[in-house]
Design an enzyme around this catalytic site. Sequence first.
Site, mmCIF file in Angstrom:
data_model
loop_
_atom_site.group_PDB
_atom_site.id
_atom_site.type_symbol
_atom_site.label_atom_id
_atom_site.label_comp_id
_atom_site.label_asym_id
_atom_site.label_seq_id
_atom_site.Cartn_x
_atom_site.Cartn_y
_atom_site.Cartn_z
ATOM 1 N N GLY A 72 -3.940 49.613 4.576
ATOM 2 C CA GLY A 72 -4.028 50.592 3.490
ATOM 3 C C GLY A 72 -3.348 51.890 3.899
ATOM 4 N N THR A 73 -3.522 52.253 5.164
ATOM 5 C CA THR A 73 -2.894 53.475 5.673
ATOM 6 C C THR A 73 -1.377 53.411 5.489
ATOM 7 O OG1 THR A 73 -4.639 53.737 7.325
ATOM 8 C CG2 THR A 73 -2.551 54.843 7.793
ATOM 9 N N ASN A 151 -14.146 57.191 -0.278
ATOM 10 C CA ASN A 151 -14.760 56.428 0.805
ATOM 11 C C ASN A 151 -16.042 57.084 1.276
ATOM 12 O OD1 ASN A 151 -12.604 58.302 1.522
ATOM 13 N ND2 ASN A 151 -13.182 57.938 3.647
ATOM 14 N N GLN A 179 -10.795 51.739 -1.517
ATOM 15 C CA GLN A 179 -12.240 51.546 -1.685
ATOM 16 C C GLN A 179 -12.585 50.918 -3.033
ATOM 17 O OE1 GLN A 179 -14.734 51.926 0.438
ATOM 18 N NE2 GLN A 179 -13.537 52.825 2.081
ATOM 19 N N SER A 199 -6.105 47.442 0.519
ATOM 20 C CA SER A 199 -6.330 46.942 1.877
ATOM 21 C C SER A 199 -7.307 45.775 1.819
ATOM 22 C CB SER A 199 -6.897 48.068 2.738
ATOM 23 O OG SER A 199 -7.068 47.617 4.053
ATOM 24 N N THR A 237 8.478 40.702 10.466
ATOM 25 C CA THR A 237 8.049 39.341 10.147
ATOM 26 C C THR A 237 6.650 39.429 9.553
ATOM 27 O OG1 THR A 237 9.359 38.507 11.976
ATOM 28 C CG2 THR A 237 7.632 37.045 11.121
ATOM 29 N N CYS A 327 -13.606 56.875 9.672
ATOM 30 C CA CYS A 327 -12.490 57.667 10.228
ATOM 31 C C CYS A 327 -12.989 58.981 10.782
ATOM 32 C CB CYS A 327 -11.458 57.999 9.170
ATOM 33 S SG CYS A 327 -11.117 56.635 8.145
HETATM 34 N N1 PLP Z 1 -7.848 54.864 2.081
HETATM 35 C C1 PLP Z 1 -9.171 54.834 1.950
HETATM 36 C C2 PLP Z 1 -9.810 55.490 0.779
HETATM 37 C C3 PLP Z 1 -9.963 54.198 2.913
HETATM 38 O O1 PLP Z 1 -11.283 54.187 2.795
HETATM 39 C C4 PLP Z 1 -9.309 53.586 4.021
HETATM 40 C C5 PLP Z 1 -10.092 52.932 5.097
HETATM 41 O O2 PLP Z 1 -11.155 53.375 5.448
HETATM 42 C C6 PLP Z 1 -7.915 53.641 4.094
HETATM 43 C C7 PLP Z 1 -7.210 54.278 3.112
HETATM 44 C C8 PLP Z 1 -7.163 53.024 5.233
HETATM 45 O O3 PLP Z 1 -7.096 51.623 5.092
HETATM 46 P P1 PLP Z 1 -6.787 50.741 6.393
HETATM 47 O O4 PLP Z 1 -8.043 50.690 7.186
HETATM 48 O O5 PLP Z 1 -6.393 49.383 5.845
HETATM 49 O O6 PLP Z 1 -5.664 51.390 7.091
#
Ligand code: PLP
Length: 394
Positions: A72-73, A151, A179, A199, A237, A327
Amino acid sequence: MSGRIYFDHSATTPLDPRVRQAMAPFLDGIFGNPSSQHREGRQAREAIEKARAQVGALIGASPTEIVFTASGTEADNLAILGVVRARGGQGHVITSAIEHPAVLETCRHLEGQGVAVTYLPVDQYGLVNPENVRAAIRPDTCLVSIMAASNLVGTIQPLAEIARITREHGILFHTDAVQALGKIPLDVRKLPVDLISMSAHKLHGPKGIGALYIRRGVELSPVVFGGGQERGLRSATENVAGIVGFGAAAIIAQEELPIEALLLRALRERVLEGVRAALPQAYLFGHPETRLPGHLSLGFAGEESRVGKLLEELDNAGISVSAGSACSAHHAGNPSQALLAMGYNEESARGLLRVTLGRFNTREEVDRFLQVLPGAVDAGNAEDLLQAAGSLQE
Ligand code: PLP
């Protein structure tokens, strides 16, 4: 799950056994590189394209609008950097003060490169006011990035209203739906957002696989350069097993979302009622109604500084919850910037206990949590008293 009770689904979710089953052949027999021309390669390619359609279907998108990323990041980075770089690395971005670090840090990086960023305020529930989005728009605004749901406090943002404003102004709208995906309906045929970050590990899929929805016609620059996979937008890949797992998690979520949301909401209300009955000092962070179905963020008036101990007590009793977001655990002890932005004082902003429920949780687990919680709060208090007594003697 070894008798433990897991209530931290906003951090990550256990893999659904059906997802594991779908992935298994791709961890073993079907190992080809999807770019290869031979049979092994073609098998892998077919599996990826099937999963692309499955992930797209969850949000009403066509498969060609889905690009797989490693998280997701990375999807957030690709959306924000990709839009700005495709426009010459200049312009103005609007976001909110309570976004995930994957968005906030990307915006801060852009600020260092001379891009202007407006961080919109939120109200006490964490809601962005769409009129503030309108007011912040400048002639050079190229992107609005507002998360679908928080989150930290679970509040769901007014995406439709914001999207209407960005459309009116011809500005791209990105939402971080990491989320929200699979928990609330998201349909790009009805909701005019242009970019959506996703994600897999938040919806009982594997970790290390994400995706970005890119509405047809939206131009992005890549962030990762190389062999040109994923339409040149994400070279490398492909993580075939992860992608297959994401696809499987997406169809399960699509089929089960309506009933799962009801069940999770009912469990959440049971937790909230039980907590309030047992601990009158408890209060709720985030919006009381417009929130993710399984998401509760609790504070305990006068006991904010003891949340760390409470977490430990619960962990010792076999119950996993979190203090703040996973985080922010890297910055334990610091007040949550998001809660400060919501108007809480420093003490309250240190005292959030997040209880997030998921697919495999049961009423029995909730009842066990409610049994244990008051004792865990008292144990924290008793320890504090003992320590205070000890320091008096010294
Ligand atoms: N964005 C939100 C709102 C999240 O809660 C998170 C993960 O906690 C992320 C992005 C990041 O996703 P990933 O863990 O797949 O990098």
